[in-house]
Scaffold this motif. Structure first.
Motif, short mmCIF file in Angstrom:
data_model
loop_
_atom_site.label_atom_id
_atom_site.label_comp_id
_atom_site.label_asym_id
_atom_site.label_seq_id
_atom_site.Cartn_x
_atom_site.Cartn_y
_atom_site.Cartn_z
N SER A 1 0.95 -1.53 0.11
CA SER A 1 -0.14 0.26 -0.02
C SER A 1 0.59 1.48 0.10
CB SER A 1 -1.11 0.10 1.16
OG SER A 1 -1.94 1.09 1.40
N THR B 1 0.11 3.46 2.97
CA THR B 1 1.06 3.03 3.72
C THR B 1 2.39 3.73 4.89
OG1 THR B 1 -1.02 1.31 4.57
CG2 THR B 1 1.45 0.80 5.44
N SER C 1 0.73 -1.15 -4.75
CA SER C 1 -1.54 -1.85 -5.37
C SER C 1 -2.21 -0.74 -6.71
CB SER C 1 -2.05 -2.06 -4.17
OG SER C 1 -2.59 -1.04 -3.27
N SER D 1 1.04 -5.53 1.31
CA SER D 1 -0.35 -5.62 1.87
C SER D 1 -1.26 -7.00 0.72
CB SER D 1 -1.46 -4.24 0.55
OG SER D 1 -2.76 -3.72 0.78
N ASP E 1 0.06 -3.76 7.98
CA ASP E 1 -1.36 -4.20 7.44
C ASP E 1 -0.92 -5.92 7.30
OD1 ASP E 1 -3.37 -4.82 5.52
OD2 ASP E 1 -2.12 -2.94 3.88
#
Length: 335
Positions: A38, A41, A75, A100, A129
């Motif tokens: 991510s 993140t 992602s 992720s 995550d």
């Protein structure tokens, strides 16, 4: 490593400091990016460290890693270039894993061996995550409470029924940290900043990020106390906490925060019963005590990390504050 005195910028430094190399910063965080990680993140984790550097000397650096040293696609389809392969992280690294979707799809036994190597040498490991799956499969989360993204909790419980899953957004121990990802990374790094440098710097970074920290009742009480402090006092505390390893002269702090020394002394005395110099000394001694009690740091290392160049001065000040010598604290250590 000693650093030069901070550059004479108004508070906070208006520039966004260039990316630091590990030999320039007090702390370096290695970040292992797993494919389909991510982006949110990652950014939420790094931005508090970047902003913290604006309040004093060069505190934090980071290096991005991938399994093979090649760029990694997040992602959202954006490719991020990295600084090197995972296998080259130091034995005593601070290593955060960010993943992720399909967290284990490309993780190899060699990758997990790196995590075990870092753990065996007393390094710091974190996971955001879905990364706790990777850490758990490497066997480095035994005995720790684990926080991860809420969607992944049922599957994690089934695979690791012996591990304690937390309902909190993140969990921290002295050598492990796990969290749910997303914006949780901001709070995780703010907690790390607070642990290493104190609450005033952490709160100042949070304000720069326009972020309300998620805190327990004691944290809320502290925030209420800070809300009553004059702005120049808050700024002074943040500058002090950002410069524990090399003390900034009080006149320079006054200049940075835009307050006369006489007025700042009056304000500190009114709110804390101490002068700015006394308060600053206490912060540095408290840091030394945390290092000696919570790590295997030697007395000379703790003294230098807290801005003391003369061992005799450090020992006298330490005993006056804590009622024992630094060596006595170090002897108890973390066990």
């Amino acid at each position: 490593m000693m650093h030069d005195a901070p550059q004479a910028w108004p508070y906070p430094r208006p520039d966004s400091p260039p990316l630091l190399s590990p030999d320039q910063a007090e702390h370096t965080l290695d970040v292992w990016l797993v494919p389909k990680f991510s982006m949110l993140t990652l950014f939420c984790m790094l931005e508090p460290l970047r902003v913290a550097n604006r309040f004093g000397r060069d505190l934090f650096a980071w290096r991005l890693r991938s399994a093979d040293g090649e760029g990694v696609v997040a992602s959202n389809g954006v490719r991020i270039e990295v600084d090197g392969p995972l296998a080259t992280v130091p034995d005593d690294a601070s290593l955060m894993v960010v993943s992720s979707y399909e967290a284990e799809a490309e993780v190899t036994a060699q990758d997990r061996a790196v995590l075990r190597r870092v753990a065996a040498h007393g390094g710091w490991l974190g996971g955001l995550d879905t990364a706790p799956f990777i850490l758990a499969r490497a066997g480095v989360l035994e005995g720790y409470r684990v926080a991860l993204h809420w969607e992944s909790v049922p599957a994690f419980r089934r695979e690791f029924p012996h591990l304690r899953v937390s309902h909190e957004r993140f969990e921290s121990a002295i050598d492990r940290q796990t969290g749910a990802g997303g914006t949780t990374g901001i709070d995780m790094m703010l907690e790390r900043i607070e642990r290493d440098y104190g609450p005033a710097l952490a709160d100042a970074v949070g304000r720069q990020l326009v972020h309300d920290r998620h805190q327990a009742a004691d944290g809320e009480a502290r925030q209420a106390r800070y809300a009553r402090l004059p702005r120049s006092v808050l700024r002074s505390l943040a500058v002090m906490e950002a410069n524990l390893a090399q003390a900034v002269p009080i006149p320079e702090i006054c200049r940075l925060v835009g307050q006369s020394q006489r007025q700042l002394t009056r304000l500190f005395t009114a709110h804390f019963g101490e002068t700015p110099k006394q308060c600053y000394l206490g912060m540095r001694l408290d840091r030394a005590q945390r290092l000696l009690a919570g790590s295997h740091c030697r007395v000379t290392e703790a003294a230098l990390a807290s801005g003391f160049q003369h061992p005799a001065h450090f020992s006298r000040a330490y005993r006056a504050r804590f009622g024992e010598s630094p060596r006595e604290t170090a002897a108890r250590g973390p066990g």
